[in-house]
Design an enzyme around this catalytic site. Sequence first.
Site, short mmCIF file in Angstrom:
data_model
loop_
_atom_site.label_atom_id
_atom_site.label_comp_id
_atom_site.label_asym_id
_atom_site.label_seq_id
_atom_site.Cartn_x
_atom_site.Cartn_y
_atom_site.Cartn_z
N GLY A 68 -3.47 1.94 -0.76
CA GLY A 68 -2.74 3.03 -0.11
C GLY A 68 -3.66 3.99 0.62
CB THR A 70 -4.23 3.05 6.02
OG1 THR A 70 -5.24 2.08 5.74
CG2 THR A 70 -4.14 3.30 7.50
CG HIS A 139 -12.63 0.73 -0.08
ND1 HIS A 139 -11.44 1.37 -0.26
CD2 HIS A 139 -12.49 -0.01 1.06
CE1 HIS A 139 -10.61 1.07 0.74
NE2 HIS A 139 -11.23 0.25 1.54
CB SER A 169 -2.37 -6.04 -0.55
OG SER A 169 -2.62 -5.33 0.62
CE1 TYR A 222 1.19 1.12 -0.39
CE2 TYR A 222 2.78 0.21 -1.94
CZ TYR A 222 2.31 0.34 -0.65
OH TYR A 222 2.96 -0.29 0.39
CG PHE A 258 5.54 -0.28 6.40
CD1 PHE A 258 4.17 -0.33 6.18
CD2 PHE A 258 6.18 -1.45 6.82
CE1 PHE A 258 3.45 -1.50 6.38
CE2 PHE A 258 5.46 -2.62 7.02
CZ PHE A 258 4.09 -2.65 6.78
CG MET A 261 2.32 5.13 9.27
SD MET A 261 1.22 5.85 8.05
CE MET A 261 -0.27 4.97 7.94
CG PHE A 289 -4.53 -3.02 8.26
CD1 PHE A 289 -5.74 -3.24 7.60
CD2 PHE A 289 -3.79 -1.89 7.92
CE1 PHE A 289 -6.20 -2.36 6.64
CE2 PHE A 289 -4.25 -1.00 6.95
CZ PHE A 289 -5.45 -1.23 6.31
N GLY A 293 4.12 -3.55 3.24
CA GLY A 293 4.38 -2.13 3.03
C GLY A 293 5.40 -1.83 1.95
S1 PPS Z 1 -7.64 -0.70 3.14
O1 PPS Z 1 -8.03 -1.89 3.93
O2 PPS Z 1 -8.26 -0.70 1.85
O3 PPS Z 1 -7.89 0.55 3.86
O4 PPS Z 1 -6.08 -0.89 2.93
P1 PPS Z 1 -5.08 0.23 2.38
O5 PPS Z 1 -4.71 1.14 3.48
O6 PPS Z 1 -5.61 0.82 1.13
O7 PPS Z 1 -3.83 -0.63 1.95
C1 PPS Z 1 -3.08 -1.38 2.85
C2 PPS Z 1 -1.74 -1.61 2.20
O8 PPS Z 1 -0.94 -0.43 2.36
C3 PPS Z 1 0.21 -0.75 3.11
N1 PPS Z 1 0.61 0.40 3.92
C4 PPS Z 1 1.78 1.04 3.78
N2 PPS Z 1 2.80 0.84 2.92
C5 PPS Z 1 3.89 1.64 3.06
N3 PPS Z 1 4.00 2.62 3.99
C6 PPS Z 1 3.00 2.86 4.86
N4 PPS Z 1 3.12 3.80 5.77
C7 PPS Z 1 1.82 2.05 4.77
N5 PPS Z 1 0.66 1.99 5.47
C8 PPS Z 1 -0.07 0.98 4.94
C9 PPS Z 1 -0.21 -1.96 3.93
O9 PPS Z 1 0.90 -2.65 4.46
C10 PPS Z 1 -0.97 -2.74 2.87
O10 PPS Z 1 -0.14 -3.27 1.85
P2 PPS Z 1 0.54 -4.73 1.88
O11 PPS Z 1 1.10 -4.93 0.51
O12 PPS Z 1 -0.55 -5.71 2.21
O13 PPS Z 1 1.61 -4.66 2.93
#
Ligand code: PPS
Length: 334
Positions: A68, A70, A139, A169, A222, A258, A261, A289, A293
């Site tokens: 979570g 980003t 990280h 993920s 998250y 989501f 974004m 990426f 979500g």
């Molecule tokens: S990183 O590479 O470590 O910076 O990735 P990180 O941002 O920590 O995690 C990416 C996952 O967060 C989901 N994501 C979101 N989910 C819900 N709402 C919003 N706005 C959002 N933005 C990023 C992203 O889709 C990745 O999760 P998964 O499960 O792969 O979809």
Amino acid sequence: MDTTEFIKIEDEDVIKRMDPSRIYVEGFVSTVKGNRIMPAQYTKVADKVKNFKVRKDDIWLVTFPKCGTTWSQEMIWLLSNDYDYKTAKSITLNDRFPFFEISSLSSFFSKVITGEEVPLDASIEQVENMESPRFIKTHLPMELLPNELWTVKPKIIYVAREAKDVIVSFYHHQKLMIGYTGDFGTFTQSFMDGEMPWGPYWSHVIDFWDKREEPNVLFYTYESMQNDLAAVISGTAKFLGKEITDDEMERMLKHLNFKNMKDNPSVNFDSITHTLKEKNICKDVNANFMRKGKSGSYKEFMTDDVAEKVDTWSKEILKNSELNPFADFILNKK
Ligand code: PPS
């Protein structure tokens, strides 16, 4: 000068499991003290990081990958910058809220992305030279972070995520970013064995969970963002000493949604993933990426048997901790 001692991981099978494409050109190391895993090139900047000058008004966002980061970065940056949506749209998140150790992970990866040789300490220098207040994504596990975090005590926000969703993920992330070609079963086993850059996962989380009562630390998950984003925004605003009106809350909830974004080039990493597809590192042209979500999307990918195995593993590691691996709402600052 504080130094960290590392041991090189020599087992070729382990190296292949972590990175079949050898993007991490010098392999991996493990810390002697805590058995934390990093790409071997990181050792060249480790002491610089450990002795990095922290500023009191820094904001550090610490996460294991895919928890979570980003989503939180965009929220924290907007709360701290008077809801400046215009700048948030025009300057990428990576420039507003840089990834501290990114350049130290793989000289090969940096060259693919930028087209030129990048010094291993470039991203650390970038943060060093930023104007205050600095917003810093990392990280790194606690053992490797700057000592001054615990003496200067800037605000530190830590975000954790349910392990099965992190595994799924991260697996997709590694396919996208480093051209991971191993199968999902192998990846899952490596994750549980702690054979993963920034790993092992639960040690990463527990170190910060144990600091959650420190006044300068905010810990949430998250899942809490998924279940009640408004509560996380309010709690984070309070932690940062910021006010949020009902109108601003409404706008922020929409902005952080989501779908928004995913379509926002300032935060969706499309330009980087486009390059990785062009250079044939990522073989899946449809991969993004911003993937699913959601919470619980592991169910679409992981069999029940594997899910049960991961749950048993998590429960065993956390059996003596107050941290519930399935907690859906943790926001410790009232
Ligand atoms: S990183 O590479 O470590 O910076 O990735 P990180 O941002 O920590 O995690 C990416 C996952 O967060 C989901 N994501 C979101 N989910 C819900 N709402 C919003 N706005 C959002 N933005 C990023 C992203 O889709 C990745 O999760 P998964 O499960 O792969 O979809």
